[in-house]
Design a protein around this motif. Structure first.
Motif, short mmCIF file in Angstrom:
data_model
loop_
_atom_site.label_atom_id
_atom_site.label_comp_id
_atom_site.label_asym_id
_atom_site.label_seq_id
_atom_site.Cartn_x
_atom_site.Cartn_y
_atom_site.Cartn_z
N LYS A 154 4.64 -1.43 -8.42
CA LYS A 154 4.33 -1.57 -6.99
C LYS A 154 2.85 -1.88 -6.78
O LYS A 154 2.48 -2.73 -5.95
CB LYS A 154 4.73 -0.29 -6.24
N VAL A 155 1.98 -1.22 -7.52
CA VAL A 155 0.53 -1.49 -7.41
C VAL A 155 0.25 -2.95 -7.77
O VAL A 155 -0.54 -3.63 -7.11
CB VAL A 155 -0.25 -0.52 -8.33
N ILE A 156 0.94 -3.45 -8.80
CA ILE A 156 0.73 -4.83 -9.25
C ILE A 156 1.36 -5.81 -8.25
O ILE A 156 0.77 -6.84 -7.94
CB ILE A 156 1.25 -5.02 -10.68
N GLY A 211 0.80 -1.22 0.00
CA GLY A 211 0.00 0.00 0.00
C GLY A 211 0.83 1.27 0.00
O GLY A 211 0.28 2.37 0.00
N THR A 212 2.14 1.14 -0.01
CA THR A 212 3.03 2.31 0.00
C THR A 212 3.76 2.39 -1.34
O THR A 212 4.41 1.44 -1.75
CB THR A 212 4.06 2.20 1.14
N LEU A 213 3.64 3.55 -2.00
CA LEU A 213 4.37 3.77 -3.25
C LEU A 213 5.77 4.28 -2.94
O LEU A 213 6.06 4.70 -1.82
CB LEU A 213 3.63 4.79 -4.11
N PHE A 214 6.65 4.24 -3.94
CA PHE A 214 8.01 4.74 -3.73
C PHE A 214 8.54 5.28 -5.05
O PHE A 214 8.05 4.91 -6.11
CB PHE A 214 8.92 3.62 -3.20
N PRO A 215 9.53 6.19 -5.01
CA PRO A 215 10.12 6.69 -6.25
C PRO A 215 11.23 5.73 -6.71
O PRO A 215 12.29 5.67 -6.10
CB PRO A 215 10.67 8.06 -5.86
N PHE A 245 -3.83 8.92 -7.89
CA PHE A 245 -4.42 7.93 -8.80
C PHE A 245 -3.91 6.53 -8.46
O PHE A 245 -4.68 5.59 -8.27
CB PHE A 245 -4.09 8.29 -10.26
N PHE A 246 -2.59 6.39 -8.34
CA PHE A 246 -2.02 5.08 -8.02
C PHE A 246 -2.36 4.64 -6.59
O PHE A 246 -2.55 3.45 -6.33
CB PHE A 246 -0.50 5.08 -8.23
N GLN A 247 -2.47 5.61 -5.68
CA GLN A 247 -2.80 5.25 -4.30
C GLN A 247 -4.23 4.71 -4.18
O GLN A 247 -4.52 3.92 -3.28
CB GLN A 247 -2.64 6.48 -3.39
N SER A 248 -5.10 5.16 -5.07
CA SER A 248 -6.51 4.77 -4.95
C SER A 248 -6.90 3.60 -5.85
O SER A 248 -8.00 3.09 -5.76
CB SER A 248 -7.40 5.97 -5.27
N ILE A 249 -5.98 3.18 -6.73
CA ILE A 249 -6.34 2.14 -7.70
C ILE A 249 -6.55 0.80 -7.00
O ILE A 249 -5.79 0.41 -6.13
CB ILE A 249 -5.25 2.02 -8.80
N LYS A 257 -6.22 0.84 -18.86
CA LYS A 257 -7.58 1.39 -19.06
C LYS A 257 -7.85 2.48 -18.03
O LYS A 257 -8.43 3.53 -18.35
CB LYS A 257 -8.63 0.27 -18.91
N ASN A 258 -7.45 2.24 -16.79
CA ASN A 258 -7.62 3.25 -15.74
C ASN A 258 -6.81 4.51 -16.02
O ASN A 258 -7.26 5.62 -15.74
CB ASN A 258 -7.21 2.66 -14.38
N VAL A 259 -5.61 4.33 -16.57
CA VAL A 259 -4.78 5.48 -16.92
C VAL A 259 -5.51 6.36 -17.94
O VAL A 259 -5.58 7.59 -17.79
CB VAL A 259 -3.41 5.01 -17.48
N LYS A 260 -6.08 5.72 -18.95
CA LYS A 260 -6.79 6.49 -19.99
C LYS A 260 -8.04 7.17 -19.43
O LYS A 260 -8.31 8.33 -19.70
CB LYS A 260 -7.16 5.57 -21.15
N GLU A 261 -8.79 6.42 -18.61
CA GLU A 261 -10.04 6.96 -18.07
C GLU A 261 -9.82 8.07 -17.05
O GLU A 261 -10.49 9.10 -17.08
CB GLU A 261 -10.85 5.84 -17.38
N LYS A 262 -8.87 7.85 -16.14
CA LYS A 262 -8.76 8.76 -15.00
C LYS A 262 -7.65 9.81 -15.13
O LYS A 262 -7.71 10.84 -14.48
CB LYS A 262 -8.57 7.96 -13.71
N LEU A 263 -6.63 9.51 -15.94
CA LEU A 263 -5.57 10.51 -16.11
C LEU A 263 -5.68 11.21 -17.46
O LEU A 263 -5.02 12.22 -17.70
CB LEU A 263 -4.19 9.87 -15.97
N GLY A 264 -6.52 10.66 -18.35
CA GLY A 264 -6.71 11.28 -19.67
C GLY A 264 -7.17 12.71 -19.58
O GLY A 264 -6.84 13.55 -20.44
N SER A 265 -7.91 13.05 -18.51
CA SER A 265 -8.41 14.42 -18.35
C SER A 265 -7.29 15.37 -17.90
O SER A 265 -7.40 16.59 -18.06
CB SER A 265 -9.55 14.45 -17.32
#
Length: 370
Positions: free
Chosen positions: A248-250, A203-207, A293-297, A315-323
């Motif tokens: 990391k999400v995967i 649940g923790t992202l990193f650079p 976005f990645f934290q909530s996916i 698909k989520n990238v296109k839908e939610k970050l496309g804007s």
């Protein structure tokens, strides 16, 4: 009577490829020779394919330039970035090994506080071959290291850990800073050697930094796509970040681990902060929306392979970050193209035994193979 000492075979010699993106002669390999010479190198040459890149004698390598990328991938070559270190992921694609170690050409062998040269690859291998503990933090860091263990209060049911997919190493000398931080701290150097490896919690992202990185290609390879960066794109220097967030999400979804800490390398030169600012400018703004976005996916339970996870993520990238910017529509499409290329070059083992795709003649990958 003294018995002759049997030389130890380098660990994972036949199971690991070293991937290096470059635009210059690879003289830096001389310093790495004691540690890397036994292994096979995949060199991805960026920039002008007519330029001849020299590799020190005695290394076993394949060298791919842009013409080779186009030849191997055909129309799918559009997903491989140009004039950016993101081109390294082509090496991940064409490798046939279980493990990958990737390093930049401005990274040298570091020394530990006692003055001993650090075999970065050996430490990465140790990280990958021992489990991770993403579900419960061990305050003594990596419990699988010699001289460490699980502390009191650590649940016995979680002590088996999970498979480690990614080993993220660090750097002495020039830190991995973004352009604004480089500009305000131009003379800052990292001299602090911390003798620790830890699992990044679930649940923790990193650079993620790509200059000193190893991973289990069979466990997480299809997620290690470094995006569309560099020439013709509105952003650069976020290639490894993008791969790190996706992977990391995967990993969290598939119950895999990511370790960070040792090994250190010596990062020899800082890139120009003004050039970097131009490349990073949009990313610095966009990351404030990309991270949430990645934290909530939440990936669906039906996704049980890295490829399935990655396509759903696209698909989520296109839908939610496309804007945020049309670039993310393009990036989402490139993520799918990447997976198609991955499946073409890496068919399931049962299928590949029956028939290797004609487009992949791995025995002659490049006229510059040695």
């Amino acid at each position: 009577m003294a018995h002759p000492i049997t030389p130890l075979s380098p660990p994972l010699k036949d199971e690991l490829d070293i991937v290096i993106p470059t635009i210059r002669n690879l003289d830096f390999l001389e310093m790495w020779r004691p540690f890397l010479q036994p292994y096979h190198l995949i060199i991805v040459q960026d920039g002008d394919p007519a330029k001849v890149i020299k590799v020190p004698d005695g290394f076993d390598y394949e060298l791919y330039n842009r013409n080779d990328v186009n030849r191997v991938l055909g129309p799918k070559a559009s997903c491989i970035s140009f004039k950016d270190s993101a081109c390294r992921c082509f090496g991940f694609l064409v490798s046939k090994k279980k493990y990958i170690f990737t390093i930049d050409d401005d990274c040298f062998v570091a020394k530990d506080p006692s003055g001993k040269e650090i075999n970065a690859l050996a430490q990465h291998i140790q990280n990958l071959l021992t489990p991770s503990t993403p579900l419960f933090f061990n305050t003594l860091y990596d419990p699988y290291r010699e001289g460490a263990d699980f502390v009191r209060g650590y649940p016995f049911s979680l002590r088996e850990g999970v498979s480690t997919a990614i080993s993220h190493g660090l750097w002495l000398n020039i830190p991995d800073y973004d352009a604004p931080t480089q500009l305000v701290k131009p003379r800052e150097r990292n001299t602090r050697y911390v003798d620790a490896v830890m699992t990044i919690p679930k649940g923790t992202l990193f650079p993620m930094c790509g200059m000193n990185l190893a991973f289990d290609r069979e466990l997480i390879g299809p997620a290690m796509y470094f995006g569309l960066m560099g020439d013709g794109q509105p952003i650069g220097r976020y290639d490894d970040m993008w791969a790190g967030w996706c992977a990391k999400v995967i990993c969290d979804h598939l119950n895999l681990g990511v370790k960070t800490g040792l090994p250190y390398i010596w990062h020899s030169k800082a890139s120009n902060p003004f050039v970097n600012l131009k490349k990073e400018y949009k990313g610095i703004y966009w990351q404030e929306e990309i991270i949430p976005f990645f934290q909530s996916i939440v990936l669906s339970k039906e996704c049980t392979t890295v490829q399935e996870c990655y396509v759903e993520l696209s698909k989520n990238v296109k839908e939610k970050l496309g804007s945020v910017d049309p670039y993310f529509q393009k990036l989402g499409d490139a993520m799918v193209t990447w997976i198609e290329a991955w499946e073409e070059l890496n068919p399931p083992k049962e299928a590949s035994a029956a028939a290797e795709p004609k487009s992949v003649k791995k025995e002659e990958p490049s006229p510059k193979s040695k």
